[in-house]
Design an enzyme around this catalytic site. Structure first.
Site, PDB file in Angstrom:
ATOM      1  N   ASP A  70       9.614  53.341  12.845  1.00 52.89           N
ATOM      2  CA  ASP A  70       8.057  53.733  13.204  1.00 52.89           C
ATOM      3  C   ASP A  70       8.066  55.346  12.995  1.00 52.89           C
ATOM      4  O   ASP A  70       8.977  56.249  12.727  1.00 52.89           O
ATOM      5  CB  ASP A  70       7.924  53.345  14.592  1.00 52.89           C
ATOM      6  CG  ASP A  70       8.756  54.058  15.876  1.00 52.89           C
ATOM      7  OD1 ASP A  70       9.622  54.880  15.498  1.00 52.89           O
ATOM      8  OD2 ASP A  70       8.432  53.640  16.915  1.00 52.89           O
ATOM      9  N   GLY A  72       6.939  57.339  15.192  1.00 52.93           N
ATOM     10  CA  GLY A  72       6.864  58.363  16.766  1.00 52.93           C
ATOM     11  C   GLY A  72       5.541  58.376  17.335  1.00 52.93           C
ATOM     12  O   GLY A  72       5.422  58.768  18.431  1.00 52.93           O
ATOM     13  N   ASP A 111       7.593  43.092  15.265  1.00 53.01           N
ATOM     14  CA  ASP A 111       8.772  43.663  15.886  1.00 53.01           C
ATOM     15  C   ASP A 111       8.407  43.666  17.623  1.00 53.01           C
ATOM     16  O   ASP A 111       7.321  43.703  17.914  1.00 53.01           O
ATOM     17  CB  ASP A 111       9.190  45.295  15.621  1.00 53.01           C
ATOM     18  CG  ASP A 111       8.275  45.970  16.087  1.00 53.01           C
ATOM     19  OD1 ASP A 111       6.928  46.160  15.723  1.00 53.01           O
ATOM     20  OD2 ASP A 111       8.414  46.661  17.278  1.00 53.01           O
ATOM     21  N   CYS A 154      20.982  25.571  19.994  1.00 50.76           N
ATOM     22  CA  CYS A 154      21.158  26.786  19.277  1.00 50.76           C
ATOM     23  C   CYS A 154      22.914  27.296  18.940  1.00 50.76           C
ATOM     24  O   CYS A 154      23.593  27.053  19.876  1.00 50.76           O
ATOM     25  CB  CYS A 154      20.745  27.698  20.536  1.00 50.76           C
ATOM     26  SG  CYS A 154      20.785  29.388  20.343  1.00 50.76           S
ATOM     27  N   CYS A 209      24.116  30.072  19.126  1.00 45.10           N
ATOM     28  CA  CYS A 209      24.592  31.380  19.575  1.00 45.10           C
ATOM     29  C   CYS A 209      25.849  31.500  20.877  1.00 45.10           C
ATOM     30  O   CYS A 209      26.090  30.225  21.094  1.00 45.10           O
ATOM     31  CB  CYS A 209      23.356  32.310  20.166  1.00 45.10           C
ATOM     32  SG  CYS A 209      23.140  31.862  21.877  1.00 45.10           S
ATOM     33  N   CYS A 255      25.157  29.975  24.347  1.00 37.83           N
ATOM     34  CA  CYS A 255      24.872  28.451  24.285  1.00 37.83           C
ATOM     35  C   CYS A 255      26.273  27.655  24.262  1.00 37.83           C
ATOM     36  O   CYS A 255      26.002  26.622  24.268  1.00 37.83           O
ATOM     37  CB  CYS A 255      23.852  28.196  23.061  1.00 37.83           C
ATOM     38  SG  CYS A 255      22.304  28.492  23.745  1.00 37.83           S
ATOM     39  N   HIS A 297      21.071  35.456  22.959  1.00 39.33           N
ATOM     40  CA  HIS A 297      20.511  34.014  22.797  1.00 39.33           C
ATOM     41  C   HIS A 297      18.945  34.207  22.367  1.00 39.33           C
ATOM     42  O   HIS A 297      18.168  33.459  21.534  1.00 39.33           O
ATOM     43  CB  HIS A 297      20.472  33.254  23.944  1.00 39.33           C
ATOM     44  CG  HIS A 297      19.545  32.297  23.748  1.00 39.33           C
ATOM     45  ND1 HIS A 297      19.816  30.875  23.496  1.00 39.33           N
ATOM     46  CD2 HIS A 297      18.210  31.990  24.635  1.00 39.33           C
ATOM     47  CE1 HIS A 297      18.612  30.003  23.632  1.00 39.33           C
ATOM     48  NE2 HIS A 297      17.666  30.660  24.326  1.00 39.33           N
TER      49      HIS A 297
HETATM   50 ZN    ZN Z   1      21.363  30.288  22.245  1.00 39.74          ZN
END
Ligand code: ZN
Length: 391
Positions: A108, A110, A281, A319, A321, A324, A349
């Site tokens: 970005d 600033g 974002d 999921c 990740c 999980c 997650h």
């Molecule tokens: Zn997860």
């Protein structure tokens, strides 16, 4: 990329490196499936960019960030310019070597931080003088200085320096900051030297639809490589954000990426996608994760709640990740015991949840079923869909 393909464009100083391919627009909405090409890799759009404020996505090393499905990350110019300083980042091989993230990075300008974090910001047409929020040192930043810092940082996508004002505010104050941001965008364009960076302009205008339209038109005349919509997600009602998008997006060219800055909640992402936004974002997945709030298809869970104490289920059985692989009861225990693994796993997650949401959104657009996908998600989150107005 194939320059002959429909909806593609080449722009910027290095046509072999940057490009935008629009593959498909959803039949029932303005949602679009596209690809942003950069010298450091392609980004499937729409996309969510994890925020690596100080050159780190808080709590996660870059391999973990990549495992969530992220293709591009964001870093904050204001924060890095203060600590460790852009000269130090440059000496350590610029942001990619410094952070270990080899894919595309967006910085970005600033602007948002100078006006929200710094103390006693004084604006003139030349730029802003302010005191560092860390040690009170007197500093100044201008459009030219913002571009110079971003060139030292070595990001792939750089943002024009803009004048951000608090909302709500007097119409004259919002208008003055908006037109100053347009003049500053032109100065950024003239200041940019590197041919391996693409510069995006930022549309301002507060919640004034006509001002947003006028600002968009002036910036589009300057022919930027892409356009961001700034100054939203600052406490306005979701319906106000949607109304502002409906006024702004139709003014932006279809062959350039569109980025909605600092947004947001999962439902805000889907509302943005429906209106033709390509990039988002937000600190929400990591900030909320550090505070024991995790996203699921049934809405957010607060892991500190006693209801999770003996729960052997994962957060989401589908999921992939690392969090999980554990039970909700174990994750709750980590937070109760203040173990650092709790915030790490919850951040992982949540970022994975956002990336899967965007991947599913991309598939739905390709199948012309984005609006049904959106309705299903919103009803499961119990958010209640915001009425969709075709732009
Ligand atoms: Zn997860």
């Amino acid at each position: 990329m194939n320059p002959q393909s429909a909806g593609s464009s080449e722009y910027g100083h290095n046509p072999n490196s940057f490009g935008f391919d629009l593959h498909h627009t959803d039949a029932q909405s303005a949602a679009r499936r596209a690809t942003l090409h950069t010298p450091r890799g392609a980004v499937d759009l729409p996309t969510f960019m994890p925020v690596g404020t100080l050159g780190t996505v808080k709590g996660l090393d870059m391999e973990r960030v990549q495992e969530t499905g992220a293709q591009i990350v964001l870093a904050n110019t204001y924060h890095l310019a203060l600590r460790p300083g852009d000269e130090t980042v440059a000496a350590l091989g610029e942001l990619h070597e410094f952070t270990g993230w080899s894919g595309p990075i967006l910085t970005d300008s600033g602007g948002f931080q100078v006006f929200s974090l710094a103390e006693r910001a004084q604006v003139t047409e030349q730029g802003v003088t302010f005191r560092s929020h860390i040690d009170g040192a007197l500093l100044d930043i201008s459009p030219e200085r913002s571009i110079a810092i971003q060139e030292k940082l070595g990001s792939d996508i750089v943002m024009a320096f803009d004048h951000v004002v608090e909302l709500p505010n007097e119409p004259a104050v919002v208008a003055e900051a908006t037109w100053r941001s347009v003049r500053w965008a032109e100065r950024c364009r003239r200041a940019a030297r590197r041919d391996d960076q693409m510069l995006l302009a930022i549309v301002q205008g507060g919640l004034d639809s006509e001002l947003r339209r006028q600002c968009s038109r002036e910036l589009v005349k300057m022919d930027f490589a892409g356009y961001a919509i700034g100054g939203l997600s600052v406490g306005e009602e979701p319906v106000e954000m949607v109304r502002t998008l409906d006024a702004t997006v139709p003014e932006l060219p279809t062959d350039r990426p569109r980025y909605l800055m600092g947004v947001g909640r999962p439902e805000d992402l889907l509302e943005g996608v429906a209106r033709g936004i390509d990039m988002f974002d937000c600190v929400m997945p990591t900030r909320n994760g550090r505070n024991a709030m995790v996203f699921t298809d049934e809405g957010p869970l607060r892991l500190r709640n006693a209801v999770h104490e003996h729960d052997r289920r994962p957060l989401d059985s589908a999921c992939p990740c690392l969090a999980c692989r554990h039970s909700r009861g174990y994750l709750r225990h980590l937070f109760q015991a203040k173990e650092m693994l709790g915030p790490i796993l919850a951040s992982l997650h949540n970022l994975t949840y956002y990336q899967r949401l965007m991947a599913d959104a991309r598939s739905a657009i390709e199948q012309d079923s984005f609006m049904a996908f959106r309705e299903e998600k919103l009803s499961r989150w119990k958010a209640g869909p915001i009425e969709y107005v075709c732009p």
